[in-house]
Write a protein that holds these residues in place. Sequence first.
Motif, PDB file in Angstrom:
ATOM      1  N   GLU A 110     -16.998 -28.600   8.021  1.00  9.78           N
ATOM      2  CA  GLU A 110     -18.086 -27.944   8.738  1.00  9.78           C
ATOM      3  C   GLU A 110     -17.780 -27.963  10.231  1.00  9.78           C
ATOM      4  O   GLU A 110     -17.444 -29.015  10.780  1.00  9.78           O
ATOM      5  CB  GLU A 110     -19.408 -28.670   8.485  1.00  9.78           C
ATOM      6  CG  GLU A 110     -20.592 -28.099   9.248  1.00  9.78           C
ATOM      7  CD  GLU A 110     -21.824 -28.988   9.167  1.00  9.78           C
ATOM      8  OE1 GLU A 110     -22.917 -28.495   9.488  1.00  9.78           O
ATOM      9  OE2 GLU A 110     -21.694 -30.171   8.789  1.00  9.78           O
TER      10      GLU A 110
ATOM     11  N   PRO B  32     -14.013 -38.637   5.589  1.00  8.22           N
ATOM     12  CA  PRO B  32     -13.851 -39.936   6.259  1.00  8.22           C
ATOM     13  C   PRO B  32     -12.670 -40.744   5.743  1.00  8.22           C
ATOM     14  O   PRO B  32     -12.025 -41.454   6.520  1.00  8.22           O
ATOM     15  CB  PRO B  32     -15.187 -40.641   5.986  1.00  8.22           C
ATOM     16  CG  PRO B  32     -15.831 -39.895   4.869  1.00  8.22           C
ATOM     17  CD  PRO B  32     -15.339 -38.484   4.967  1.00  8.22           C
TER      18      PRO B  32
ATOM     19  N   THR C 100     -15.092 -28.893  17.477  1.00  7.96           N
ATOM     20  CA  THR C 100     -15.357 -30.166  16.794  1.00  7.96           C
ATOM     21  C   THR C 100     -15.830 -29.879  15.381  1.00  7.96           C
ATOM     22  O   THR C 100     -16.738 -29.061  15.178  1.00  7.96           O
ATOM     23  CB  THR C 100     -16.420 -30.974  17.553  1.00  7.96           C
ATOM     24  OG1 THR C 100     -15.956 -31.220  18.889  1.00  7.96           O
ATOM     25  CG2 THR C 100     -16.685 -32.304  16.870  1.00  7.96           C
ATOM     26  N   TYR C 101     -15.191 -30.539  14.414  1.00 10.81           N
ATOM     27  CA  TYR C 101     -15.564 -30.298  13.021  1.00 10.81           C
ATOM     28  C   TYR C 101     -15.658 -31.608  12.238  1.00 10.81           C
ATOM     29  O   TYR C 101     -15.102 -32.633  12.628  1.00 10.81           O
ATOM     30  CB  TYR C 101     -14.582 -29.328  12.359  1.00 10.81           C
ATOM     31  CG  TYR C 101     -13.184 -29.845  12.102  1.00 10.81           C
ATOM     32  CD1 TYR C 101     -12.837 -30.468  10.900  1.00 10.81           C
ATOM     33  CD2 TYR C 101     -12.166 -29.686  13.053  1.00 10.81           C
ATOM     34  CE1 TYR C 101     -11.553 -30.912  10.652  1.00 10.81           C
ATOM     35  CE2 TYR C 101     -10.875 -30.119  12.813  1.00 10.81           C
ATOM     36  CZ  TYR C 101     -10.572 -30.733  11.607  1.00 10.81           C
ATOM     37  OH  TYR C 101      -9.294 -31.169  11.357  1.00 10.81           O
ATOM     38  N   ARG C 102     -16.377 -31.527  11.143  1.00  7.03           N
ATOM     39  CA  ARG C 102     -16.535 -32.675  10.247  1.00  7.03           C
ATOM     40  C   ARG C 102     -15.454 -32.606   9.177  1.00  7.03           C
ATOM     41  O   ARG C 102     -15.156 -31.527   8.653  1.00  7.03           O
ATOM     42  CB  ARG C 102     -17.921 -32.649   9.600  1.00  7.03           C
ATOM     43  CG  ARG C 102     -18.236 -33.846   8.695  1.00  7.03           C
ATOM     44  CD  ARG C 102     -19.696 -33.841   8.261  1.00  7.03           C
ATOM     45  NE  ARG C 102     -20.033 -32.602   7.553  1.00  7.03           N
ATOM     46  CZ  ARG C 102     -19.830 -32.408   6.254  1.00  7.03           C
ATOM     47  NH1 ARG C 102     -19.258 -33.358   5.520  1.00  7.03           N
ATOM     48  NH2 ARG C 102     -20.173 -31.268   5.693  1.00  7.03           N
ATOM     49  N   THR C 103     -14.869 -33.777   8.855  1.00  4.18           N
ATOM     50  CA  THR C 103     -13.808 -33.844   7.854  1.00  4.18           C
ATOM     51  C   THR C 103     -14.085 -34.984   6.883  1.00  4.18           C
ATOM     52  O   THR C 103     -15.159 -35.601   6.907  1.00  4.18           O
ATOM     53  CB  THR C 103     -12.436 -34.007   8.528  1.00  4.18           C
ATOM     54  OG1 THR C 103     -11.402 -33.773   7.565  1.00  4.18           O
ATOM     55  CG2 THR C 103     -12.266 -35.389   9.131  1.00  4.18           C
TER      56      THR C 103
ATOM     57  N   GLN D 157     -19.822 -40.459  10.978  1.00  8.47           N
ATOM     58  CA  GLN D 157     -19.566 -39.264  11.784  1.00  8.47           C
ATOM     59  C   GLN D 157     -18.061 -38.975  11.761  1.00  8.47           C
ATOM     60  O   GLN D 157     -17.361 -39.189  12.758  1.00  8.47           O
ATOM     61  CB  GLN D 157     -20.052 -39.469  13.219  1.00  8.47           C
ATOM     62  CG  GLN D 157     -21.538 -39.605  13.371  1.00  8.47           C
ATOM     63  CD  GLN D 157     -22.247 -38.266  13.134  1.00  8.47           C
ATOM     64  OE1 GLN D 157     -21.678 -37.204  13.371  1.00  8.47           O
ATOM     65  NE2 GLN D 157     -23.484 -38.322  12.666  1.00  8.47           N
ATOM     66  N   PRO D 158     -17.547 -38.512  10.613  1.00 10.84           N
ATOM     67  CA  PRO D 158     -16.099 -38.281  10.490  1.00 10.84           C
ATOM     68  C   PRO D 158     -15.686 -36.976  11.178  1.00 10.84           C
ATOM     69  O   PRO D 158     -15.537 -35.933  10.549  1.00 10.84           O
ATOM     70  CB  PRO D 158     -15.892 -38.216   8.982  1.00 10.84           C
ATOM     71  CG  PRO D 158     -17.193 -37.681   8.453  1.00 10.84           C
ATOM     72  CD  PRO D 158     -18.265 -38.216   9.359  1.00 10.84           C
ATOM     73  N   LEU D 159     -15.489 -37.059  12.489  1.00  8.98           N
ATOM     74  CA  LEU D 159     -15.264 -35.866  13.304  1.00  8.98           C
ATOM     75  C   LEU D 159     -13.822 -35.761  13.784  1.00  8.98           C
ATOM     76  O   LEU D 159     -13.145 -36.775  14.002  1.00  8.98           O
ATOM     77  CB  LEU D 159     -16.201 -35.870  14.509  1.00  8.98           C
ATOM     78  CG  LEU D 159     -17.711 -35.885  14.208  1.00  8.98           C
ATOM     79  CD1 LEU D 159     -18.502 -35.927  15.507  1.00  8.98           C
ATOM     80  CD2 LEU D 159     -18.115 -34.688  13.362  1.00  8.98           C
TER      81      LEU D 159
ATOM     82  N   VAL E 236     -18.992 -28.254  13.823  1.00  5.30           N
ATOM     83  CA  VAL E 236     -20.174 -28.891  14.400  1.00  5.30           C
ATOM     84  C   VAL E 236     -20.519 -28.282  15.753  1.00  5.30           C
ATOM     85  O   VAL E 236     -21.689 -28.030  16.062  1.00  5.30           O
ATOM     86  CB  VAL E 236     -19.949 -30.414  14.531  1.00  5.30           C
ATOM     87  CG1 VAL E 236     -21.102 -31.080  15.259  1.00  5.30           C
ATOM     88  CG2 VAL E 236     -19.741 -31.029  13.154  1.00  5.30           C
TER      89      VAL E 236
END
Length: 263
Positions: A223, A41, A36-39, A58-60, A225
């Motif tokens: 990032e 939005p 799971t990563y942040r991207t 929470q742009p995951l 997560v």
Amino acid sequence: MREDEVRERAFSMPLTSPAFPPGPYRFVDREYLIITYRTEPARLRALVPEPLEVDARQPLVKYEFIRMPDSTGFGDYTESGQVIPVTFHGRAGAYSHCMFLNDEPPIAGGRELWGFPKKLANPSLRTEVDALVGTLDYGPVRVATGTMGYKHRPADRAAVLAALQEPNFLLKIIPHVDGTPRICELVEYRLEDVALKGAWTGPAALDLTSHALALLAELPVLEVVSAVHLVADLTLGLGKVAHDYLATPHRQTVKERTYDYAA
């Protein structure tokens, strides 16, 4: 062949030698690596179709590598792709953005039955000494590499099982013979009879590479997560129509549309 025989036998193509058998489809020892990563939005909002909604706070994205060594009717294959956490009328779920796999029957079955966004490629998931390694090659080009420390810590089994049992959403598109959409639906399905055999977590990394026909990097990794490695038996449940886009008054033909894949 009589017309009634055609109707009775028609569940997949070709009629006399279907690409896959009728379900249900049971998977044994299905193994996942989910990173799971942040991207960004804005990228998520541009790619996820309404009426699904994403959480801009929470742009995951969940990047998945899945080994399926024993699957009813589909055989032994591997899959990889991106799944986006969404809500639908307030219910949490996941939207399958893109999927790549190395076996023709589940490509055909996934697209025809549910609307899975499946394309042919060469994914893999394996253990290399002390690491779990997932890769995806589109032709000769490596477009995704995911790694995770092998079974460093037990994962929260209740949380993993709850995530597996959430609703999943797909955009099913089947064209008419003139190229206009004959079916354009948001499909909802669930995993059923899930038996979670093990779940672990640990340090993870993910690299995505740009490719014109495998648009993974359009959701860039900002990032990492979390990561989870799990093994489960499960049944892939058949779907239901959650939203029919062609029932709305805003129908357009192919000639009236414009496309911007880089949006």
